[in-house]
Each structure stands twice: as structure tokens, then as C-alpha cells.
Design a protein around this motif. Structure first.
Motif, PDB file in Angstrom:
ATOM      1  N   PRO A 293      92.966 -67.525  46.558  1.00  0.00           N
ATOM      2  CA  PRO A 293      93.144 -66.530  47.621  1.00  0.00           C
ATOM      3  C   PRO A 293      94.272 -66.923  48.568  1.00  0.00           C
ATOM      4  N   SER A 294      95.139 -65.988  48.874  1.00  0.00           N
ATOM      5  CA  SER A 294      96.236 -66.224  49.818  1.00  0.00           C
ATOM      6  C   SER A 294      96.795 -64.879  50.242  1.00  0.00           C
ATOM      7  N   GLU A 295      97.546 -64.873  51.329  1.00  0.00           N
ATOM      8  CA  GLU A 295      98.192 -63.656  51.802  1.00  0.00           C
ATOM      9  C   GLU A 295      99.496 -63.400  51.051  1.00  0.00           C
ATOM     10  N   LEU A 298     102.693 -63.791  45.711  1.00  0.00           N
ATOM     11  CA  LEU A 298     102.792 -64.646  44.540  1.00  0.00           C
ATOM     12  C   LEU A 298     101.465 -65.371  44.366  1.00  0.00           C
ATOM     13  N   LYS A 299     100.684 -64.946  43.372  1.00  0.00           N
ATOM     14  CA  LYS A 299      99.337 -65.458  43.175  1.00  0.00           C
ATOM     15  C   LYS A 299      99.330 -66.615  42.176  1.00  0.00           C
ATOM     16  N   SER A 300      98.657 -67.706  42.551  1.00  0.00           N
ATOM     17  CA  SER A 300      98.421 -68.806  41.621  1.00  0.00           C
ATOM     18  C   SER A 300      97.136 -68.524  40.859  1.00  0.00           C
ATOM     19  N   ILE A 301      97.232 -68.518  39.540  1.00  0.00           N
ATOM     20  CA  ILE A 301      96.100 -68.160  38.680  1.00  0.00           C
ATOM     21  C   ILE A 301      95.774 -69.318  37.752  1.00  0.00           C
ATOM     22  N   TRP A 314      99.267 -70.700  36.266  1.00  0.00           N
ATOM     23  CA  TRP A 314     100.442 -69.833  36.180  1.00  0.00           C
ATOM     24  C   TRP A 314     100.467 -68.903  37.384  1.00  0.00           C
ATOM     25  N   LYS A 315     101.578 -68.195  37.559  1.00  0.00           N
ATOM     26  CA  LYS A 315     101.767 -67.386  38.755  1.00  0.00           C
ATOM     27  C   LYS A 315     102.090 -65.947  38.386  1.00  0.00           C
ATOM     28  N   PHE A 316     101.648 -65.054  39.267  1.00  0.00           N
ATOM     29  CA  PHE A 316     101.885 -63.629  39.067  1.00  0.00           C
ATOM     30  C   PHE A 316     102.288 -63.013  40.398  1.00  0.00           C
ATOM     31  N   GLU A 317     103.358 -62.222  40.392  1.00  0.00           N
ATOM     32  CA  GLU A 317     103.880 -61.613  41.612  1.00  0.00           C
ATOM     33  C   GLU A 317     103.349 -60.199  41.784  1.00  0.00           C
ATOM     34  N   THR A 318     102.613 -59.958  42.864  1.00  0.00           N
ATOM     35  CA  THR A 318     102.160 -58.608  43.190  1.00  0.00           C
ATOM     36  C   THR A 318     103.082 -58.014  44.234  1.00  0.00           C
ATOM     37  N   ARG A 319     103.068 -56.700  44.327  1.00  0.00           N
ATOM     38  CA  ARG A 319     103.935 -56.005  45.285  1.00  0.00           C
ATOM     39  C   ARG A 319     103.129 -54.997  46.069  1.00  0.00           C
TER      40      ARG A 319
END
Length: 336
Positions: A293-295, A298-301, A314-319
Motif C-alpha cells: 500500500p502506498s499513495e 508505481l505499485k510494488s507487487i 515487480w512494479k506496475f504503474e497506475t494512472r
């Protein structure tokens, strides 16, 4: 033998900070309590020997450890505890599902919650005719509900009153073509489900009235676990408010790996799924994935797989609420 452990995610690395071997059983599910302010950092563990185990994350002189706190034999030792979920408002209640089809509530009745030697009562909610794979707590107006899914293709719902008395409301046998393996309530009548039939579904599932599949998508593998990226972490907090138009979902799809899926609602109130990305580094069953969880967008998964004992970061970028990029940045990988 199984090992519950806790990792610390920093940058593109995961660091093991606590571990505890369990030489008597395998672990089918593990969930951190959302009620840490009431009883500390407590981890509930579902075991292969019919026992619910509770561990506490303790800190001493800068080091951390997982210490056994209490346990309860929920059922016969030959029956597996398959999944568990914490009650959203009662810190002394954990729901469990069993391989013999039962769905039960485990209630700690002592004055000090989940303390060593405390009494734990077990009561039935309802049953499936085959393995009960999953359960979730949900809020339906003033009622707290228990939703469960089983290998019998059944999704069913019972409500609990203030004294946890059970009223069985309905069973649905038509929405799924194989066992129901994941449930995430989104609002007072919208529910996400995963199934062995490879489909992620959005269902209209009101307390009374007909259930209806509003949208579905084939993810090419059995949808074993689901998480929503963002929103509240409280078990029964609705992930969709009245004005929410889209939601990002993380799906663990067994032999197909991990999927990132967008659920969106058009101006005509028609729902649809879109697969934004897939992570397929795993060479065996992907049974669990989660995000930090973060603001940040760029999410760490973290995703895991069974036979190859692989943990991937791995990382995923939300917009924001309007979409997400499909760029995936693989990070550190480690084997247990």
C-alpha cells in the motif's frame, strides 16, 4: 513443514525480517489482522491439520520474530483449514472454511484477545457439499454477511445479527462453471469472484432478489486469489463508492501467472473488464499475489508460486482512476 515469514520491501529488494518453522503442518492461508490497535500485529494461519494458529510479530532489541500466540483445533486433524478472513469489526472473530465443506466462525471468548490458553469457540455458518475454498465478510446495510464459495460451484450468503446468530439468505449455482475460489465484496450488492473455470466475474448479488453476472473475462488460468489495488484495507469496506468509475484488480491465476485487470463502468452503467498487464515469470502455480500500500502510482507487487518456490517482486504503474500503463518492471526474485 511450512514457514510463515515476513519480508520488508525496500526499493527493488525484499529482506526477510522474521521466520518461524512449523514442523507439524502445511499452511493453506495466512492473513494479518486489521485490528492491530486492539491486539498488536497478529497473523492468523490456516493449517493442514484442522488447526487455526495465531502468531504475533514481536520486536526485541532491534530484531523481530514471529511468536506463537494461541491455537485452536477447529475440526478433525484429517480436515484442512483452507482459507480464513478476519471479521471487519469484531477483532475476536475469524472466519474459516474447511475441506469438508463447512464455513465456521472462530470466536475468542477471553478478556484478553487471542492470548495464550484463551478459550476459542467454533460455530457453523453454513455448508458446501464439497470443499469450501474461500469466504469473505461483507456489509449489507446494517447486516454483516458471510459470503463463501466452494468446489460445488456454489456461491452462498448468510447474515449475522449483533449476537452472531446466522440467517441463511441464498445459494447461487448458476453463475460459475467450476469451483468458486475467490470473493471480493465491492459494495452493498456488487461482488467480484474468481473460479477454476478461468473467469473473473462481477456479480450483482443483493441480499434479496436475483443474482446476475454483470461482466466477466477469461484470464487463461484458474482465478485463485483477488486483490484490489488501492482503496481501504479494511475487510468489509466497500472498494466502490457511488461515483467510482474504475478499479484496478490483481489476480493470481494459477498456471497462467498474475494478471492486472481494470474494471470500469461506462456512462451507460455497463461494466467491463480489460486486462492491462500479465506477469508470467512463474513456472508453476501462482497461488498468491499482493501489493505494498502506498499513495504512489508505481505499485510494488509480490507474487509467489508453489512448485518452483519462487517469490517475485515487480512494479506496475497506475494512472489514477482513468487507467493504467501496461509497463511491468521485474524486480528481485528469490527462492525459499
Amino acid at each position: 513443514m511450512a514457514t510463515p515469514w515476513k519480508h520488508n520491501l525496500r526499493s527493488s529488494h525484499s529482506t526477510e525480517i522474521a521466520t518461524e518453522t512449523t514442523p507439524g503442518f502445511a499452511i493453506l492461508d495466512a492473513q494479518w489482522s486489521p485490528h492491530s490497535s486492539m491486539h498488536g500485529e497478529v497473523l492468523a494461519v490456516a493449517t493442514s491439520t484442522g488447526r487455526l494458529m495465531l502468531y504475533e510479530l514481536q520486536s526485541n532489541d532491534g530484531s523481530m520474530k514471529l511468536a506463537s500466540r494461541c491455537s485452536e483445533q477447529v475440526c478433525e486433524a484429517s480436515t484442512l483449514v483452507l482459507s480464513l478472513a478476519w471479521h471487519p469489526s469484531q477483532a475476536n472473530v475469524v472466519g474459516v472454511t474447511l475441506s469438508d465443506g463447512r464455513v465456521c466462525l472462530c470466536e475468542c471468548t477471553g478478556s484478553e484477545q487471542w492470548a495464550p490458553g484463551t478459550a476459542i469457540s467454533v460455530s457453523a455458518v453454513h455448508e458446501h457439499s464439497l470443499e469450501a475454498w474461500t469466504l469473505a465478510f461483507a456489509s449489507y446495510d446494517s447486516d454483516t454477511a458471510v459470503l463463501s464459495g466452494g468446489d460445488d460451484l456454489v456461491l452462498q450468503l448468510s447474515t449475522l445479527d449483533d449476537h452472531d446468530a446466522v440467517t441463511h439468505r441464498w445459494q447461487d449455482r448458476k453463475a460459475h462453471e467450476a469451483g468458486v475460489t475467490a470473493i471480493v465484496p465491492l459494495s452493498s450488492d456488487l461482488v467480484l469472484t474468481g473460479s477454476y473455470d478461468d473467469h473473473l466475474r462481477l456479480l450483482s448479488a443483493p441480499l434479496a432478489g436475483r443474482r446476475q453476472v454483470l461482466a466477466d473475462v477469461n484470464l487463461d488460468g484458474g482465478v485463485w486469489r483477488l486483490k484490489t489495488l488501492g482503496g481501504s484495507c479494511a475487510p468489509a469496506s466497500p472498494a466502490l463508492s457511488e461515483g467510482t468509475r474504475s478499479l484496478i484488480i490483481l489476480a493470481s491465476c494459477m498456471h497462467a501467472g498474475t494478471r492486472v485487470v481494470k474494471l470500469s463502468r461506462g456512462r451507460d452503467d455497463v461494466w467491463q473488464f480489460e486486462v492491462l498487464a500479465q506477469f508470467e515469470e512463474h513456472k508453476s502455480m501462482n497461488y498468491g499475489s499482493d501489493f505494498q500500500p502506498s499513495e504512489s502510482t508505481l505499485k510494488s507487487i509480490v507474487s509467489t508460486s508453489f512448485y518452483d518456490r519462487l517469490l517475485c517482486l515487480w512494479k506496475f504503474e497506475t494512472r489514477g482512476n482513468k487507467g493504467a500503463s501496461s509497463a511491468i518492471e521485474p524486480g528481485a526474485e528469490s527462492k525459499d
